[in-house]
Enzyme design. Structure first.
Site, PDB file in Angstrom:
ATOM      1  CG  ASP A 147      -1.967  -1.072   1.231  1.00  0.00           C
ATOM      2  OD1 ASP A 147      -1.842  -2.028   0.435  1.00  0.00           O
ATOM      3  OD2 ASP A 147      -2.908  -0.973   2.041  1.00  0.00           O
TER       4      ASP A 147
ATOM      5  CE  LYS B  51      -4.928   1.975   3.207  1.00  0.00           C
ATOM      6  NZ  LYS B  51      -3.752   1.252   3.735  1.00  0.00           N
TER       7      LYS B  51
ATOM      8  CE  LYS C  13      -6.607  -1.303   3.171  1.00  0.00           C
ATOM      9  NZ  LYS C  13      -5.226  -1.825   3.359  1.00  0.00           N
TER      10      LYS C  13
END
Length: 217
Positions: free
Chosen positions: A91, A153, A182
């Protein structure tokens, strides 16, 4: 949605600065017991966690975290190092200052280079929605779609706010079909978790869902 299905969407997360290996072990144990999608942990614990879980759980870690304004070269190195240590997912945090200065080509090139370093591993792009305008969020949906990254995300959980329902709705309207969503940061109830999923998220970054389910038991 039943509890097992909900857990399968969770990146069970511990990224605080004080996290110890003993806490990471406990995180992994809970993730395996509840069947979460992954554990999301600091880079320094990836190798130990990879060896500890022995393939029973995906290992996720963070790149350029939490501010995102590392050099691209350092983020690429972090990515390669994490994968060599056993990370299954990374990430990364975008360079928010570059985006806000209008340097979209810089941001896109950086994501492309990190995606190349990640290879066939899952790449999630953290854009830190609480610091962006809606116009910037839409631009990032388009950029992430073009780069071939796997997820967009919302948040690191270390800035001024986390995921909102409005941001997930916005993402769902503007990302391409190749990009998943996400939601992360501040997801504190089972009801909110389910609403994020209903709005279009397919992963949740949180430590609280497993804690809530343990309390239920």
């Amino acid at each position: 949605m039943n509890r097992k299905e909900l857990c399968a969407t969770v990146d069970h997360t511990l990224l605080k600065q004080t996290a110890t290996w003993k806490e990471i072990q406990a995180l992994c144990d809970d993730a395996i017991a509840f069947g979460t999608a992954s554990v999301c942990i600091p880079p320094c614990y990836v190798r130990q966690a990879h060896e500890y879980v022995q393939g029973k759980m995906a290992i996720c870690t963070v790149i350029g975290f939490p501010n995102g304004n590392n050099t691209t070269a350092s983020k690429v190195f972090e990515t390669r190092d994490a994968i060599e240590n056993g990370a299954d997912e990374v990430d990364m945090v975008i360079n928010i200052g570059m985006l806000k200065a209008g340097e979209k080509e810089y941001v896109e090139d950086e994501i492309r280079r990190i995606k190349a370093a990640a290879g066939d591993k899952i790449l999630k792009v953290i854009i830190e929605t609480c610091l962006l305008t809606d116009e910037e969020k839409i631009a990032m949906c388009e950029i992430v779609t073009r780069t071939g990254a796997d997820f967009i995300k919302t948040s690191t959980g270390f800035s001024t706010a986390g995921a909102t329902f409005a941001d997930i709705e916005l993402f769902a309207k503007h990302v391409g079909p190749n990009v998943k969503i996400k939601a992360a940061g501040g997801i504190s109830t089972l009801e909110d978790a389910e609403k994020f999923l209903d709005l279009g998220a397919s992963r949740l970054g949180t430590s609280r869902i497993v804690k809530l389910l343990k309390q239920e038991k």
